[in-house]
Design a protein around this motif. Structure first.
Motif, mmCIF file in Angstrom:
data_model
loop_
_atom_site.group_PDB
_atom_site.id
_atom_site.type_symbol
_atom_site.label_atom_id
_atom_site.label_comp_id
_atom_site.label_asym_id
_atom_site.label_seq_id
_atom_site.Cartn_x
_atom_site.Cartn_y
_atom_site.Cartn_z
ATOM 1 N N ALA A 371 -10.514 22.868 1.444
ATOM 2 C CA ALA A 371 -9.779 24.007 0.877
ATOM 3 C C ALA A 371 -10.136 24.186 -0.596
ATOM 4 O O ALA A 371 -10.175 25.312 -1.108
ATOM 5 C CB ALA A 371 -8.282 23.809 1.044
ATOM 6 N N ALA A 372 -10.438 23.074 -1.274
ATOM 7 C CA ALA A 372 -10.785 23.148 -2.701
ATOM 8 C C ALA A 372 -12.023 24.020 -2.926
ATOM 9 O O ALA A 372 -12.217 24.565 -4.010
ATOM 10 C CB ALA A 372 -11.026 21.737 -3.242
ATOM 11 N N HIS A 373 -12.860 24.173 -1.904
ATOM 12 C CA HIS A 373 -14.044 25.045 -2.017
ATOM 13 C C HIS A 373 -13.879 26.319 -1.186
ATOM 14 O O HIS A 373 -14.868 26.947 -0.797
ATOM 15 C CB HIS A 373 -15.295 24.298 -1.535
ATOM 16 N N GLY A 374 -12.640 26.664 -0.854
ATOM 17 C CA GLY A 374 -12.398 27.869 -0.033
ATOM 18 C C GLY A 374 -12.846 27.676 1.402
ATOM 19 O O GLY A 374 -13.101 28.650 2.112
ATOM 20 N N GLY A 375 -12.946 26.414 1.837
ATOM 21 C CA GLY A 375 -13.455 26.146 3.182
ATOM 22 C C GLY A 375 -12.384 25.633 4.119
ATOM 23 O O GLY A 375 -11.188 25.658 3.810
ATOM 24 N N SER A 376 -12.807 25.157 5.264
ATOM 25 C CA SER A 376 -11.862 24.609 6.242
ATOM 26 C C SER A 376 -12.545 23.576 7.117
ATOM 27 O O SER A 376 -13.775 23.552 7.234
ATOM 28 C CB SER A 376 -11.299 25.722 7.134
ATOM 29 N N ILE A 377 -11.721 22.721 7.719
ATOM 30 C CA ILE A 377 -12.208 21.744 8.695
ATOM 31 C C ILE A 377 -11.183 21.675 9.821
ATOM 32 O O ILE A 377 -9.984 21.557 9.570
ATOM 33 C CB ILE A 377 -12.462 20.356 8.051
ATOM 34 N N ASN A 378 -11.646 21.817 11.031
ATOM 35 C CA ASN A 378 -10.761 21.784 12.193
ATOM 36 C C ASN A 378 -11.462 21.046 13.327
ATOM 37 O O ASN A 378 -12.668 20.813 13.267
ATOM 38 C CB ASN A 378 -10.430 23.218 12.641
ATOM 39 N N ALA A 379 -10.681 20.715 14.346
ATOM 40 C CA ALA A 379 -11.275 20.072 15.520
ATOM 41 C C ALA A 379 -10.881 20.830 16.775
ATOM 42 O O ALA A 379 -9.828 21.476 16.819
ATOM 43 C CB ALA A 379 -10.795 18.621 15.633
ATOM 44 N N VAL A 380 -11.742 20.779 17.777
ATOM 45 C CA VAL A 380 -11.358 21.248 19.103
ATOM 46 C C VAL A 380 -11.279 20.006 19.995
ATOM 47 O O VAL A 380 -12.070 19.070 19.840
ATOM 48 C CB VAL A 380 -12.344 22.277 19.699
ATOM 49 N N ALA A 381 -10.325 20.015 20.897
ATOM 50 C CA ALA A 381 -10.176 18.889 21.826
ATOM 51 C C ALA A 381 -10.363 19.414 23.241
ATOM 52 O O ALA A 381 -9.430 19.969 23.830
ATOM 53 C CB ALA A 381 -8.802 18.241 21.661
ATOM 54 N N PRO A 382 -11.587 19.281 23.789
ATOM 55 C CA PRO A 382 -11.802 19.761 25.159
ATOM 56 C C PRO A 382 -11.112 18.856 26.162
ATOM 57 O O PRO A 382 -10.975 17.648 25.940
ATOM 58 C CB PRO A 382 -13.329 19.680 25.347
ATOM 59 N N GLY A 383 -10.712 19.460 27.267
ATOM 60 C CA GLY A 383 -10.193 18.698 28.398
ATOM 61 C C GLY A 383 -11.319 18.483 29.393
ATOM 62 O O GLY A 383 -12.395 18.015 29.021
ATOM 63 N N PHE A 384 -11.129 18.870 30.658
ATOM 64 C CA PHE A 384 -12.182 18.702 31.668
ATOM 65 C C PHE A 384 -13.146 19.879 31.571
ATOM 66 O O PHE A 384 -12.784 21.023 31.853
ATOM 67 C CB PHE A 384 -11.575 18.642 33.071
ATOM 68 N N ILE A 385 -14.380 19.583 31.167
ATOM 69 C CA ILE A 385 -15.410 20.623 31.017
ATOM 70 C C ILE A 385 -16.544 20.305 31.998
ATOM 71 O O ILE A 385 -16.945 19.139 32.135
ATOM 72 C CB ILE A 385 -15.956 20.641 29.563
ATOM 73 N N GLU A 386 -17.053 21.345 32.673
ATOM 74 C CA GLU A 386 -18.123 21.144 33.674
ATOM 75 C C GLU A 386 -19.449 20.873 32.958
ATOM 76 O O GLU A 386 -20.128 21.802 32.519
ATOM 77 C CB GLU A 386 -18.257 22.391 34.562
ATOM 78 N N THR A 387 -19.809 19.607 32.815
ATOM 79 C CA THR A 387 -21.085 19.231 32.185
ATOM 80 C C THR A 387 -21.720 18.090 32.981
ATOM 81 O O THR A 387 -21.121 17.569 33.917
ATOM 82 C CB THR A 387 -20.883 18.713 30.742
#
Ligand code: NAD
Length: 446
Positions: A371-387
Motif C-alpha cells: 500500500a505504501a507504493h499504491g499497490g496491493s497483495i492478495n491471495a486466491v485459494a482454489p478448491g477442487f480444480i480440474e488439472t
C-alpha cells in the motif's frame, strides 16, 4: 481432466436415472467471454439505503436494465441487496425477505450480491450482530441457489462508498462470468484506491506481468487470461519444463525465463529479465507450487522442506527483492496462489497446508508494504480444480472432492486465472491483504 459424470447426467437415460435417484446434476456455469453482456437479464437493486440509490444510478450508466422494485414473474439476471445500514438484527428482515420474493425469478447463471459494512469491535453489540449476521445469511443462501447461480458479498470498510473504484470492480467481477466458480464468498474493500478500467475488456493493457509455474495447469491458464486482458508476459518455470514453457510463451507472445524459484537469486533474476526487456515490472503472480503428500507420522525432511521452500519461502524471498527494487514501484500488484487446504487442512498434507496457510499470513502482513507504493497483495485459494494434479487422485476420492461444493463440480484453471486477473487490475487496488476462495463454496472450511 474432464468431468464425464456431469456430461452423463444431462442427457437421455443418464438424466432420468440421476433425477430418480436424486443424484447431483451440476449446471453448466456461465463463464466469461469477451464482449458478452455482463448479466443475462434485468438487475434488481434491493434495499432502501442511500448507497442502494447511488449504485442503481451507477449501474444505469453501465447500460444495464436496472429495477428498484421487482416486476412480477420477470426473469432477473442479478439481485443486489444493499444491507449497509443495518443497526440491529431486526433490520435484516425487511430487505432480505423482500429480495427473497424475487429469488424464484433469478435466471440460470444469475447472481445475488450483498453490499454491507464489516462487523468490528468498535460497533455496538447490536450493530455487530446484524453485520455479522449477513455472513451467515449469504453463505446459506449461496448453498440454496441452483442453476449455476451464485451468491457473494462486498464488504465496505467505513468511509469507502459503494461507488468507489474497487467496490464497483468487485461488483462487476461478481456479476460477470469471470466469477463463475466463486460462490459464498466476501470481498472486503478497504480503501478508495483504484482507477476504473478505461477498457473493461482489456483491464491489464500496458501491464508487465510475471507468472511462475506457467508451463502447464493453472499457471498456463493464468498466462492466457492475463494475455487476453492485455498484459505483456514473462513466464517462469523450471528448466526441466523448458519446452512446455516455450510453447505457452509463444502462444501468449511473452518471454520464457527458465528458473527454479527456490534459488537464492530468483528475485534478482526475475527483476533483471523484466528490466532488460521492459524496463519495469507491474504484476507478480506466485503460482508455482508442489505437493509431497504423506501422513505426518511418515513425513521426512525432504518432503517437508521442499514444499515449504517452493510454496512459501521462495515467495517471501522474491517479494523482498521486488519491494527493494525501483523497477517494481508503480502501483505494484502481487497475487499468490494459496489453497483451501491451507484453510480447512487436509489429511496427508500437513506440509502443503502449512505452506499455503503461510501464503495467507504473508499476504496479510505484506499488505501495508505494498500500500505504501499504491499497490496491493492478495491471495486466491482454489478448491477442487480440474488439472493434471487432481486427475491423479484416485477416482472415488476425486468424485467426492469434485461434488462437495455448492456448484457440485470442479472448477477450471481459467476460473482461478479470472480471479487473479481481477485482483491484479488497477481497478481492484482498494482490495488489499485479502484471501479470495475460488472453490464453488466447498463444504470444507469456512
Ligand atoms: P501443476 O503441478 O500442474 O503445475 C505447477 C507448475 O509449477 C509446474 O509447471 C511446475 O514445473 C512448476 N514449478 C514447480 N516447482 C517450481 C519451481 N521450484 N520453480 C519454478 N516452477 C516450479 O500444478 P497446478 O495444479 O497447476 O497448481 C498451480 C498452483 O495452484 C499451485 O500453487 C497449487 O498448489 C495450487 N492449487 C492447485 C489446486 C488444484 O486443484 N489443482 C488446488 C489448490 C491450489
Amino acid at each position: 481432466m474432464t468431468d464425464k459424470y456431469a456430461q452423463l447426467v444431462h442427457h437421455g437415460v443418464g438424466r432420468n436415472v440421476a433425477k430418480k435417484l436424486g443424484l447431483p446434476q451440476p449446471a453448466a456455469l456461465r463463464r466469461y467471454q469477451p464482449g458478452q453482456p455482463l448479466i443475462t437479464g434485468p438487475l434488481l437493486v434491493q434495499g432502501n439505503t442511500a448507497e442502494a440509490d447511488n449504485l442503481a444510478a451507477e449501474l444505469l450508466s453501465w447500460d444495464l436494465d436496472v429495477r428498484r422494485h421487482a416486476v412480477p414473474r420477470e426473469k432477473l439476471g442479478a439481485i443486489i441487496l444493499a444491507l449497509d445500514e443495518v443497526a440491529g438484527p431486526g433490520d435484516l428482515e425487511k430487505p432480505i425477505l423482500t429480495a427473497a420474493a424475487s429469488l424464484r425469478d433469478l435466471a440460470p447463471g444469475g447472481r445475488v450480491v450483498t453490499v454491507s459494512r464489516p462487523a468490528s469491535e468498535a460497533d455496538s453489540p447490536s450493530a455487530a450482530a446484524a453485520r455479522q449476521g449477513i455472513d451467515g445469511f449469504l453463505r446459506s443462501l449461496a448453498k440454496e441457489l441452483r442453476g449455476g447461480a451464485t451468491g457473494n458479498g462486498i464488504v465496505l470498510r467505513e468511509g469507502v462508498p459503494a461507488t468507489s473504484a474497487s467496490s464497483l470492480a468487485a461488483l462487476r467481477f461478481f456479476l460477470s462470468g469471470r466469477s463463475a466458480f466463486v460462490d459464498g464468498q466476501f470481498i472486503t474493500v478497504s480503501s478508495t484506491s483504484g482507477e476504473p478500467a478505461r477498457d473493461v475488456d482489456q483491464p491489464l493493457a500496458g501491464k508487465i506481468a510475471v507468472v511462475t509455474g506457467a508451463a502447464r495447469g493453472i499457471g498456463a491458464a493464468i498466462a492466457r487470461t492475463l494475455h487476453r486482458d492485455g498484459a505483456t508476459l514473462i513466464l517462469v518455470d523450471v528448466p526441466a519444463a523448458g519446452d512446455q514453457l516455450a510453447a505457452v510463451a509463444n502462444e501468449v507472445r511473452g518471454t520464457a525465463l527458465q528458473l527454479d524459484i527456490s534459488r537464492d537469486d530468483a528475485g534478482q533474476r526475475i527483476i533483471g529479465h523484466a528490466a532488460q526487456r521492459h524496463g519495469r515490472l507491474d504484476i507478480m503472480v506466485h503460482n508455482a507450487g508442489i505437493t509431497r503428500d504423506k501422513l505426518l507420522a511418515n513425513m521426512d525432511h525432504s518432503k517437508w522442506s521442499s514444499v515449504i521452500s517452493i510454496n512459501i519461502t521462495a515467495q517471501l524471498r522474491i517479494n523482498e527483492a521486488l519491494l527493494a527494487s525501483e523497477r517494481f514501484r508503480e502501483s505494484p500488484r502481487i497475487v499468490s496462489v494459496a489453497s483451501t487446504s491451507g484453510i480447512a487442512g487436509n489429511r496427508g498434507q500437513t506440509n502443503y497446508a502449512a505452506s499455503k496457510a503461510g501464503v495467507m499470513g504473508m499476504v496479510r502482513a505484506s499488505a501495508p508494504l505494498l500500500a505504501a507504493h499504491g499497490g496491493s497483495i492478495n491471495a486466491v485459494a482454489p478448491g477442487f480444480i480440474e488439472t493434471e494434479m487432481t486427475a491423479r487422485i484416485p477416482l472415488a476420492v476425486r468424485e467426492i472432492g469434485r461434488r462437495l461444493n455448492s456448484l457440485q463440480q470442479g472448477g477450471t484453471p481459467t476460473d482461478v486465472a479470472e480471479t487473479i486477473a481481477f485482483l491484479a487490475s488497477d481497478a481492484a487496488a482498494g482490495i488489499n491483504g485479502e484471501v479470495l476462495r475460488v472453490c464453488g463454496q466447498n463444504m470444507v472450511g469456512a
